[in-house]
Design an enzyme around this catalytic site. Structure first.
Site, PDB file in Angstrom:
ATOM      1  N   ASN A  68      -8.413   0.043 -84.981  1.00  0.00           N
ATOM      2  CA  ASN A  68      -8.835  -1.329 -84.718  1.00  0.00           C
ATOM      3  C   ASN A  68      -9.926  -1.450 -83.666  1.00  0.00           C
ATOM      4  OD1 ASN A  68      -5.437  -1.888 -85.181  1.00  0.00           O
ATOM      5  ND2 ASN A  68      -6.995  -2.659 -86.582  1.00  0.00           N
ATOM      6  N   ARG A 136      -5.930 -11.037 -89.676  1.00  0.00           N
ATOM      7  CA  ARG A 136      -6.605 -10.616 -88.448  1.00  0.00           C
ATOM      8  C   ARG A 136      -8.105 -10.902 -88.508  1.00  0.00           C
ATOM      9  NH1 ARG A 136      -3.386  -7.338 -85.288  1.00  0.00           N
ATOM     10  NH2 ARG A 136      -1.226  -7.927 -85.626  1.00  0.00           N
ATOM     11  N   HIS A 165      -3.112  -5.876 -91.906  1.00  0.00           N
ATOM     12  CA  HIS A 165      -4.404  -5.180 -91.920  1.00  0.00           C
ATOM     13  C   HIS A 165      -4.573  -4.538 -93.292  1.00  0.00           C
ATOM     14  CE1 HIS A 165      -4.493  -4.508 -87.276  1.00  0.00           C
ATOM     15  NE2 HIS A 165      -5.460  -5.347 -87.590  1.00  0.00           N
ATOM     16  N   ASP A 167      -5.547  -1.675 -94.025  1.00  0.00           N
ATOM     17  CA  ASP A 167      -5.094  -0.277 -94.087  1.00  0.00           C
ATOM     18  C   ASP A 167      -3.571  -0.127 -94.111  1.00  0.00           C
ATOM     19  OD1 ASP A 167      -4.344  -0.644 -91.435  1.00  0.00           O
ATOM     20  OD2 ASP A 167      -5.721   0.845 -90.607  1.00  0.00           O
ATOM     21  N   ALA A 254       5.727  -0.815 -84.050  1.00  0.00           N
ATOM     22  CA  ALA A 254       4.613  -1.718 -83.708  1.00  0.00           C
ATOM     23  C   ALA A 254       3.829  -2.119 -84.951  1.00  0.00           C
ATOM     24  CB  ALA A 254       3.677  -1.040 -82.714  1.00  0.00           C
ATOM     25  N   CYS A 260      -3.578   4.194 -88.749  1.00  0.00           N
ATOM     26  CA  CYS A 260      -3.962   3.295 -87.642  1.00  0.00           C
ATOM     27  C   CYS A 260      -4.180   4.013 -86.332  1.00  0.00           C
ATOM     28  CB  CYS A 260      -2.912   2.249 -87.313  1.00  0.00           C
ATOM     29  SG  CYS A 260      -1.974   1.541 -88.544  1.00  0.00           S
TER      30      CYS A 260
HETATM   31  N1  ARG Z   1       0.708  -3.595 -83.072  1.00  0.00           N
HETATM   32  C1  ARG Z   1      -0.609  -3.425 -83.621  1.00  0.00           C
HETATM   33  C2  ARG Z   1      -1.163  -4.770 -84.053  1.00  0.00           C
HETATM   34  O1  ARG Z   1      -0.393  -5.579 -84.500  1.00  0.00           O
HETATM   35  C3  ARG Z   1      -0.590  -2.460 -84.749  1.00  0.00           C
HETATM   36  C4  ARG Z   1      -1.943  -2.161 -85.288  1.00  0.00           C
HETATM   37  C5  ARG Z   1      -1.938  -1.249 -86.458  1.00  0.00           C
HETATM   38  N2  ARG Z   1      -3.240  -0.999 -86.865  1.00  0.00           N
HETATM   39  C6  ARG Z   1      -3.697  -0.946 -88.126  1.00  0.00           C
HETATM   40  N3  ARG Z   1      -4.920  -0.606 -88.315  1.00  0.00           N
HETATM   41  N4  ARG Z   1      -2.947  -1.284 -89.133  1.00  0.00           N
HETATM   42  O2  ARG Z   1      -2.323  -5.052 -83.953  1.00  0.00           O
END
Ligand code: ARG
Length: 265
Positions: A68, A136, A165, A167, A254, A260
């Protein structure tokens, strides 16, 4: 040889909730186990690719999810993320500094447009950029990306907050296939995936998706992920892939897994 950016989980924990997976997991991360899981991923990747590290920052627990941090779209050119949630917004300046210090041309999207980097923007083998919006990143970021990159950007609408996300639900593979989870997407977006990949879509089942199979790192024939069903492993083997399973339990608290924790440089 591919290069990935990673961030040691020294300050990793779950202490806020910005996606459904984090709910109920505050204070529940086994930090020793997390460190071990991250190190195993690091070792597996380092045997196959070059790994660079960004220094973790206290108070920014999600910085381990370097996917990210931004999108490297050309050699030494990056679009640094503009995070949706205040909890992650300070990461942007640290990723920006990392890239500036390492000689990258750094850009950000204009005008408060949210964009969460390679978490929502994935290249396929044909060089098409797949962009996920709805939770997001803003839809408008896709328009901006197309303008900056001057190439084709295919926007997919993410329809379920658990797959926040791109990914988490979509993984283009080096062999030209894509591993994807249909319920994460709007109906039109599922149609776009079908239209572009045809027979080359490997649709993940609910159980596999919940094990974050789409959040895989693909290096050559190796597909590195948390855990996959025998059926999915067999399907991947049939298409020339070798599955490597690494327990990512502490990062799944998380809402993240193998992919990620990496950013392709
Ligand atoms: N806790 C993080 C969030 O919610 C996890 C991010 C995971 N990243 C990803 N590229 N899927 O932002």
């Amino acid at each position: 040889m591919q290069t990935f950016l990673m961030c040691e989980p020294r300050h990793y924990e779950v202490n806020y909730v910005i996606n459904p997976w984090m709910a109920g997991n505050e204070g529940c991360v086994d930090k020793v186990l997390a460190a071990r899981q991250w190190q195993t991923l690091y070792d597996v990747l380092a045997a196959r690719a070059t790994i660079r590290l960004i220094e973790p920052v206290a108070g920014l627990p999600d910085m381990v999810f370097t996917a990210n941090g931004g999108l490297v779209y050309r050699d030494r050119e990056v679009i640094v993320s503009s995070f949706r949630h205040t909890e992650r917004q300070p990461e942007s300046q640290h990723f920006g500094k990392y890239f500036t210090d390492n000689g990258y041309r750094v850009r950000r999207l204009d005008g408060g447009v949210r964009f969460e980097g390679a978490g929502d923007a994935l290249y396929d083998v044909q060089g098409r950029l797949w962009f996920g919006y709805g939770h997001r990143s803003d839809a408008k970021a896709g328009v901006e990306l197309a303008r900056i990159l001057g190439g084709s950007v295919i926007a997919l609408e993410l329809a379920d907050p658990r797959w926040y996300h791109l990914d988490t639900a979509f993984c283009p593979l080096a062999n030209g296939h894509v591993l994807a989870y249909a319920p994460a997407f709007s109906r039109d977006s599922v149609g776009q995936i079908r239209a572009a990949f045809g027979e080359r879509v490997i649709w993940a089942t609910d159980a596999d998706a919940h094990n974050f199979v789409c959040n895989a790192v693909n290096i050559g024939a190796d597909v590195i992920l948390h855990r996959a069903s025998d059926a999915l492993k067999a399907a991947l083997y049939r298409h020339g892939c070798n599955v490597i399973e690494l327990d990512m339990s502490e990062f799944m608290k998380a809402g993240g897994s193998c992919k990620c924790l990496t950013l392709a440089l």
